[in-house]
Design a protein around this motif. Structure first.
Motif, short mmCIF file in Angstrom:
data_model
loop_
_atom_site.label_atom_id
_atom_site.label_comp_id
_atom_site.label_asym_id
_atom_site.label_seq_id
_atom_site.Cartn_x
_atom_site.Cartn_y
_atom_site.Cartn_z
N UNK A 1 29.34 -1.35 -86.90
CA UNK A 1 28.62 -0.44 -87.84
C UNK A 1 26.94 -0.57 -87.62
N UNK A 2 26.67 0.02 -88.46
CA UNK A 2 25.14 0.31 -88.77
C UNK A 2 24.65 0.28 -90.29
N UNK A 3 25.38 0.31 -90.35
CA UNK A 3 25.17 -0.20 -92.03
C UNK A 3 26.38 0.38 -92.71
N UNK A 4 26.44 -0.04 -94.13
CA UNK A 4 27.52 0.04 -95.39
C UNK A 4 26.88 0.12 -96.40
N UNK A 5 27.84 1.66 -96.80
CA UNK A 5 27.37 2.82 -97.98
C UNK A 5 28.82 2.25 -99.30
N UNK A 6 28.81 2.14 -100.23
CA UNK A 6 29.39 2.64 -101.12
C UNK A 6 30.74 3.16 -100.55
N UNK B 1 29.33 6.67 -101.53
CA UNK B 1 27.89 7.69 -100.87
C UNK B 1 28.33 7.58 -99.85
N UNK B 2 29.06 7.46 -99.25
CA UNK B 2 29.19 6.81 -97.22
C UNK B 2 28.56 8.58 -96.74
N UNK B 3 29.38 10.07 -97.28
CA UNK B 3 28.49 11.13 -97.03
C UNK B 3 27.55 11.76 -96.53
N UNK B 4 26.82 10.88 -98.40
CA UNK B 4 25.85 11.44 -98.21
C UNK B 4 24.39 10.87 -97.15
N UNK B 5 25.35 9.29 -97.34
CA UNK B 5 24.24 8.36 -95.84
C UNK B 5 24.83 9.14 -94.61
N UNK B 6 25.70 9.82 -93.80
CA UNK B 6 25.64 10.54 -93.26
C UNK B 6 25.19 11.42 -92.96
N UNK B 7 24.65 12.24 -94.18
CA UNK B 7 24.07 13.33 -93.80
C UNK B 7 22.38 13.53 -93.75
N UNK C 1 28.81 4.44 -89.55
CA UNK C 1 28.13 3.64 -91.02
C UNK C 1 30.33 3.63 -91.12
N UNK C 2 29.87 2.40 -92.66
CA UNK C 2 31.45 2.60 -92.98
C UNK C 2 31.20 2.33 -94.57
N UNK C 3 32.10 1.52 -95.45
CA UNK C 3 32.06 1.59 -96.56
C UNK C 3 32.41 -0.02 -96.43
N UNK C 4 32.59 -0.93 -97.94
CA UNK C 4 33.27 -2.08 -98.09
C UNK C 4 34.67 -2.51 -97.37
N UNK C 5 35.51 -0.86 -97.46
CA UNK C 5 36.71 -1.67 -97.00
C UNK C 5 36.46 -0.37 -95.80
N UNK D 1 32.75 6.18 -91.42
CA UNK D 1 33.86 4.69 -91.95
C UNK D 1 34.50 4.51 -93.12
N UNK D 2 35.66 5.28 -93.12
CA UNK D 2 36.11 4.29 -94.81
C UNK D 2 37.55 3.82 -94.29
#
Length: 253
Positions: A183-188, A191-197, A127-131, A108-109
């Protein structure tokens, strides 16, 4: 992760799909309307579900243009009447996504509002981004969150917090959504899709049948009978023998 086996998608397609051996990435792609969920997108999601029911793989759901999904398409919602509500147009596709054999990850962004939030709630992991911003403002539009929020959100955040969100239309920030357990985690964002992968990689490293049976048990209320029946099937699986034998041999070294 397997190689992408699709042809390049047209940029105006409402749902962009990348298929791999062990996962599918589906991107909501209506950026001009902030990925609002219309009937065409619902139809495309149903078609994707049929594919994943027949050939189980992990599903990563995300949105194009810095938005997950701003909600249901209000131009269509404005025209809908009682029969449309009873048909559960969004409800049924979100239930189908929720029931897919393998885990679903929502990345989620930006906005995940209304029906977009309910699509995210239908996933197994988020998982999401800070926004990222998550909420259900339906009561302000004269309707209710009828596509999953009233029964899935209390399981995620508890009844009192769910009531606050649904009665007031409160929209959570990413930090609040993380603190509340949505959310389980927040990523820039980059990096969001990389974190999902990376999350999908960890799931894919396990026995697919054991993962599917774990999801079945998590979704059931028939405990412990369902757990014991699924475990009985796995105890007879050649993959169980192979993996346990390999583990014991590695431990001897």
């Amino acid at each position: 992760m397997g190689e992408d086996d699709t042809q390049p998608q047209q940029p105006d397609e409402a749902l962009l799909i990348q298929r791999h051996d062990d996962r599918v990435v589906a991107t909501l792609n209506r950026p001009r309307v902030r990925n609002a969920i219309d009937q065409d997108l619902v139809d495309r999601l149903h078609a994707l579900c049929a594919e994943l029911e027949a050939s189980p793989r992990i599903l990563i759901l995300t949105g194009a243009g810095g938005v997950f999904a701003s909600g249901a398409d209000l131009n269509q919602m404005l025209q809908r009447r009682a029969a449309d509500a009873r048909a559960g147009i969004n409800t049924r596709v979100f239930m189908r996504i929720h029931a897919l054999p393998m885990p679903v990850i929502a990345a989620i962004d930006g906005y995940a509002l209304g029906g977009g939030a309910e699509l995210a709630f239908a996933a197994d992991l988020r998982i999401g981004t800070p926004s990222a911003k998550v909420g259900n403002p339906e009561t302000g539009l004269g309707i209710i969150a009828a596509a999953g929020a009233t029964w899935r959100l209390p399981k995620l955040v508890g009844e009192a917090r769910a009531a606050e969100m649904l009665y007031t239309g409160r929209v959570l920030t990413a930090a609040e959504a993380l603190d509340w357990g949505i959310l389980q985690a927040i990523h820039p964002a980059d990096e969001l899709i990389g974190a999902a992968h990376a999350l999908a990689d960890r799931i894919a490293a396990n026995d697919p049948l054991a993962v599917q049976h774990t999801k079945t048990a998590l979704r059931s209320t028939d405990h412990p009978a369902i757990d014991l029946a699924l475990q009985a099937e796995l105890f007879e699986s050649p993959e169980k023998t192979r993996r346990m034998t390999a583990f014991l041999e590695r431990r001897k070294r």
